[in-house]
Write a protein that holds these residues in place. Sequence first.
Motif, short mmCIF file in Angstrom:
data_model
loop_
_atom_site.label_atom_id
_atom_site.label_comp_id
_atom_site.label_asym_id
_atom_site.label_seq_id
_atom_site.Cartn_x
_atom_site.Cartn_y
_atom_site.Cartn_z
N VAL A 174 97.66 38.28 20.45
CA VAL A 174 97.42 38.89 19.35
C VAL A 174 97.16 37.98 18.03
N VAL A 175 97.94 36.80 17.93
CA VAL A 175 97.83 36.07 16.92
C VAL A 175 96.40 35.22 17.06
N TYR A 176 96.27 35.11 18.52
CA TYR A 176 95.08 34.21 18.84
C TYR A 176 93.81 34.93 18.46
N LEU A 177 93.70 36.25 18.68
CA LEU A 177 92.67 37.33 18.52
C LEU A 177 92.26 37.43 17.24
N ILE A 178 93.48 37.49 16.56
CA ILE A 178 93.25 37.63 15.00
C ILE A 178 92.46 36.32 14.44
N PHE A 179 93.07 35.38 14.96
CA PHE A 179 92.50 33.95 14.41
C PHE A 179 90.95 33.88 14.84
N ASN A 180 90.60 34.29 16.06
CA ASN A 180 89.29 34.19 16.54
C ASN A 180 88.46 35.10 15.81
N GLU A 181 88.80 36.26 15.37
CA GLU A 181 87.85 37.04 14.46
C GLU A 181 87.74 36.42 13.20
N GLY A 182 88.86 35.66 12.65
CA GLY A 182 88.67 35.04 11.21
C GLY A 182 87.97 33.63 11.44
N TYR A 183 88.02 33.16 12.54
CA TYR A 183 87.27 31.69 12.79
C TYR A 183 85.70 32.14 12.77
N GLY A 184 85.17 33.48 12.82
CA GLY A 184 83.78 33.79 13.03
C GLY A 184 83.31 33.70 11.52
N GLY A 185 84.28 33.49 10.64
CA GLY A 185 83.85 33.83 9.18
C GLY A 185 84.79 34.52 8.13
N GLU A 209 69.87 40.67 20.85
CA GLU A 209 70.29 42.18 20.94
C GLU A 209 71.64 42.37 20.92
N LEU A 210 72.61 41.63 21.09
CA LEU A 210 74.02 41.84 21.30
C LEU A 210 74.80 41.44 20.23
N VAL A 211 74.36 40.56 19.17
CA VAL A 211 74.90 39.95 18.13
C VAL A 211 75.51 40.94 17.03
N HIS A 212 76.47 40.68 16.52
CA HIS A 212 77.04 41.62 15.47
C HIS A 212 77.14 40.68 14.07
N ASP A 213 77.24 39.46 14.18
CA ASP A 213 77.39 38.65 13.20
C ASP A 213 75.97 38.30 12.48
N ASP A 214 75.90 38.40 11.18
CA ASP A 214 74.66 37.81 10.45
C ASP A 214 74.14 36.62 10.58
N ALA A 215 75.26 35.65 10.34
CA ALA A 215 74.94 34.04 10.52
C ALA A 215 74.64 33.65 11.89
#
Length: 377
Positions: free
Chosen positions: A167-178, A355-361
């Motif tokens: 859980v902590v790993y995935l929370i960090f992963n989402e945060g690391y994206g911006g 086509e698959l990306v969700h992040d603007d950057a």
Amino acid sequence: MLAALIGFLGDFDLAEEATQEAFAIAAERWPREGVPSSPGVWLVTTARNRAIDRIRRDRTLAEKTRMLDVPAATEENMDETTFPDERLELIFTCCHPALDTDAQVALTLRTLGGLTTGEIARAFLVPEATMYQRLVRAKRKVKAAGIPFRVPPDHLLPDRLAAVLAVVYLIFNEGYGGRGDLAAEAIWLGRGLAELMPDEPEVHGLLAMMLLLDARRAARFVGGELVLLADQDRSLYDRAGIEAGRRALDRALALQGRGPYVVQAAIASLHAEESRDWPQIAALYDELARMTDSPVVELNRAVAIAEEQGPQAGLDIVDNLDLGNYRYLHATRGELLRRLGRTGEARDAYSRALELVHDDAERRLLERRLAELGSPS
């Protein structure tokens, strides 16, 4: 705030509704009346009172009203310093062994990490509707099983460790994206777990990995644009963060840690070096791939192999991976094909990733890569 309310009410859905209502009231009142001296306390107090009022109004929840049997909360009897402990209590509640591991992780990401159902679905590579049903079932099981809202006693901690770390790993992963707020939350949780479980090497390994990766944050985005690792200005790295991460890694290794998070921390430490040791990085990814049997790890190993042995060696690995809707697979293929001079195929791979990306950057980065390849002849 949500953790405090779930602990008080014992009901995930009611706590989420009360939280939303409190924020809506604040958005209406604070611009007119001013921000209270303790905004967090005000929000929790308001949400608690609204939740209690709702329970009392709803005749079908009369039994819950009798069980609560508490006076309306006031600002004076709320303590902001209790919030961090309640976050740890929530993560262990969600990671109870009665729930499947996927459900444990998803439920905590939703309630503690603040991720949307769609974001969690993307992290698990499943449709949003599938993830929604998992969350509904998990909440029902917590309620039906009467799972207690508390950090379990020491002898039960190891049973929940794998899910908690995931859980902590995935929370960090989402945060690391911006999302810096989520990354900071994950690091805070990592530090709390290290204090709670000081002899668990994987806890220190995860904390080390997060600190080492987060130390590169200032170099990852320039003017809102994503900068890949090879192009980052290393003078922007947080040296204190790197040293803190390496101390945590040393602690994990001293505890004979050889698990996946320790290995990932070792890889992150090598990436922080001015001159990267690609053979060593590739060897560590090889070890990690054997541990996890993860195609995503294999994709990262392919990148390291490409740096060590050339793009064709990396492409040979990538083309055998079953990650059809994973945008990084196609972005990696595009980069390797570009290096091999196979421009048309590279363009197709980058277009599929786009086509698959969700992040603007990330989208802008892929668009730049496509532009660099030029128009199809």
